[in-house]
Enzyme design. Structure first.
Site, PDB file in Angstrom:
ATOM      1  N   THR A  58       0.822  -1.222   0.000  1.00 33.66           N
ATOM      2  CA  THR A  58       0.000   0.000   0.000  1.00 33.66           C
ATOM      3  C   THR A  58       0.845   1.256   0.000  1.00 33.66           C
ATOM      4  OG1 THR A  58      -1.886  -1.020   1.040  1.00 33.66           O
ATOM      5  CG2 THR A  58      -1.634   1.314   1.430  1.00 33.66           C
ATOM      6  N   TYR A  72      -8.104   0.328  -3.335  1.00 40.18           N
ATOM      7  CA  TYR A  72      -7.093   0.987  -4.180  1.00 40.18           C
ATOM      8  C   TYR A  72      -6.227  -0.108  -4.790  1.00 40.18           C
ATOM      9  CZ  TYR A  72      -4.770  -0.123   0.158  1.00 40.18           C
ATOM     10  OH  TYR A  72      -4.335  -0.803   1.272  1.00 40.18           O
ATOM     11  N   THR A 138       1.462  -4.377   4.179  1.00 42.56           N
ATOM     12  CA  THR A 138       1.268  -4.584   5.623  1.00 42.56           C
ATOM     13  C   THR A 138       0.709  -5.968   5.938  1.00 42.56           C
ATOM     14  OG1 THR A 138      -0.963  -3.661   5.458  1.00 42.56           O
ATOM     15  CG2 THR A 138       0.831  -2.133   6.020  1.00 42.56           C
ATOM     16  N   ASP A 139       0.117  -6.639   4.959  1.00 38.75           N
ATOM     17  CA  ASP A 139      -0.537  -7.916   5.262  1.00 38.75           C
ATOM     18  C   ASP A 139       0.426  -8.974   5.796  1.00 38.75           C
ATOM     19  OD1 ASP A 139      -3.092  -7.922   2.607  1.00 38.75           O
ATOM     20  OD2 ASP A 139      -2.789  -6.706   4.413  1.00 38.75           O
ATOM     21  N   LYS A 211      -0.296  -7.531  12.987  1.00 39.36           N
ATOM     22  CA  LYS A 211      -1.339  -6.636  12.479  1.00 39.36           C
ATOM     23  C   LYS A 211      -2.618  -6.916  13.267  1.00 39.36           C
ATOM     24  CE  LYS A 211      -3.092  -4.839   8.074  1.00 39.36           C
ATOM     25  NZ  LYS A 211      -3.080  -4.977   6.601  1.00 39.36           N
ATOM     26  N   GLU A 332      -2.385 -28.841  27.199  1.00 41.05           N
ATOM     27  CA  GLU A 332      -3.613 -29.368  26.591  1.00 41.05           C
ATOM     28  C   GLU A 332      -3.387 -30.673  25.823  1.00 41.05           C
ATOM     29  OE1 GLU A 332      -6.244 -26.971  28.268  1.00 41.05           O
ATOM     30  OE2 GLU A 332      -6.723 -28.541  26.811  1.00 41.05           O
TER      31      GLU A 332
HETATM   32  N1  DAS Z   1      -2.687  -5.776   0.298  1.00 44.08           N
HETATM   33  C1  DAS Z   1      -1.894  -5.097   1.295  1.00 44.08           C
HETATM   34  C2  DAS Z   1      -0.454  -5.569   1.188  1.00 44.08           C
HETATM   35  O1  DAS Z   1       0.157  -5.394   0.140  1.00 44.08           O
HETATM   36  C3  DAS Z   1      -1.879  -3.639   1.172  1.00 44.08           C
HETATM   37  C4  DAS Z   1      -1.069  -3.055   2.306  1.00 44.08           C
HETATM   38  O2  DAS Z   1      -1.666  -2.827   3.337  1.00 44.08           O
HETATM   39  O3  DAS Z   1       0.144  -2.868   2.167  1.00 44.08           O
HETATM   40  O4  DAS Z   1       0.020  -6.097   2.183  1.00 44.08           O
END
Ligand code: DAS
Length: 375
Positions: A58, A72, A138-139, A211, A332
């Site tokens: 992103t 986006y 970020t994923d 995250k 467990e």
């Molecule tokens: N789809 C997500 C990624 O590329 C967009 C982001 O949050 O960076 O990890």
């Protein structure tokens, strides 16, 4: 004719004498000032050299309008444009950019990680590179960060940065996050702290960061164990650091590795079945992370399929879908009797990374359990 007295001469020429002295003072002052004002080259010599490795995400995304913060296109802006969008970078570091990949990070793979880790190690071995920034989606930022935390062979800072809003959005967080990341990667404070993740003015350790929200800019946290510090007013402030071994202190070396052992994850839920597990084992998984409910609990209907997988030589790691807390050995499940491993506090996706690297060294479950208590 009576010669004018020296006093008269002085008075007549005084304005000119004052002018000459002023000009002399000014020129001397300017000389000093010029001598004291370093030129651009001298300034550059005092700044750290930071390489930005761009992978997409992103932070390099673009939306249809300035108010598009979801829906986006990720991974469209190149590294040179990312750098050009933040001219302030020049004040904190000498920056060079490399476009390593251009992908949305949900599509990150083991092959990408091996290529990235090798590039990072080659660059950090150079005396003219002081730190690395990796721009990333970020994923899976937390997974790439942890993989590098276990495979980078340097104490120099490696900082991974992303953004939750595309570069075209109102109040895009990418530029300030990138500025902070470069500042951190060039700082003395970040040396020896392991791989770091920074967004939202915060500094998190690769091992604990995760995250926690699908879309907000404060999504990255280290729940319960806590972040390492802040970046405020162009300065990093550390308050703690991870007690677990990382980077130079790990036993893993990916220099000559071209493929990682196949490790998959099964997700625990009420009424689950072993179809996914059986398929993963049949497809050649060398390890399975069982992300169980609660304290890594195993449903009655899953016990035999897991034992059968273990009997085929597949390493079973009991993790938890919960996300925080210790998965206790022999809690467990009878791990000693079943010859299972527990993930300690690693979430399932990070347990998978550690197990993949562990399997490049050993199949011995006691050795692998030691690694889960070490890293
Ligand atoms: N789809 C997500 C990624 O590329 C967009 C982001 O949050 O960076 O990890």
């Amino acid at each position: 004719m009576v010669s004018p007295s020296p006093h008269v001469i002085h008075a007549r020429f005084q304005p000119y004498i004052r002018l000459v002295f002023s000009a002399l003072l000014l020129s001397t002052g300017l000389t000093n000032a010029i001598a004291q004002t370093p030129d651009a080259q001298e300034v550059a010599q005092t700044l750290p050299n930071v390489v930005i490795l761009a992978t997409g995400g992103t932070i390099a995304g673009t939306g249809a309008s300035s108010t598009t913060t979801v829906g986006y296109t990720s991974a469209t802006v190149g590294v040179d444009k990312l750098i050009a969008a933040v001219p302030e970078l020049k004040k904190v570091a000498n920056v060079k950019g490399e476009q390593v990949f251009q992908i949305a990070s949900e599509s990150m793979t083991n092959d990408h990680w091996l290529k990235l880790a090798k590039r990072v190690n080659i660059l950090l071995a150079r005396p003219d590179v002081d730190g690395i920034v990796i721009t990333h989606g970020t994923d899976t930022i937390e997974e790439t960060a942890y993989f590098l935390d276990l495979t980078v062979k340097s104490r120099k800072p490696v900082v991974i940065v992303g953004a939750m809003r595309p570069s075209t959005a109102l109040s895009a967080d990418g530029p300030i996050n990138l500025y902070n990341a470069v500042l951190l990667a060039g700082s003395k404070e970040a040396i020896g702290k392991g791989v770091l993740v920074t967004l939202n003015d915060q500094i998190n350790a690769a091992r604990e960061v995760t995250k926690t929200n699908t879309s907000t800019t404060d999504t990255f946290k280290s729940p319960e164990l806590g972040m390492l510090g802040y970046i405020q007013g162009s300065k990093p402030y550390f308050y703690r650091q991870s007690t677990r071994k990382n980077t130079l202190d790990t036993e893993f070396d990916i220099t000559n590795l071209d493929v990682l052992p196949k490790v998959d994850i099964v997700y625990g839920y009420a009424d689950m079945n072993s179809v996914a597990l059986d398929a993963q084992v049949a497809a050649g998984a060398k390890g399975i992370i069982h992300a169980g409910v609660g304290d890594g609990s195993i449903a009655a209907q899953m016990k035999e399929p897991l034992i059968a997988a273990r009997k085929k030589g597949v390493i079973i790691v009991r993790a938890s879908r919960v996300g925080q807390g210790i998965v206790a050995r022999n809690g467990e499940a009878s791990d000693d009797a079943l010859d299972f491993v527990v993930s300690d506090t690693l979430n399932a996706q990070k347990a998978r990374i550690l197990l993949m690297l562990a399997l490049t060294k050993t199949n011995n479950t006691k050795e692998i359990q030691r690694m889960f208590y070490t890293y």
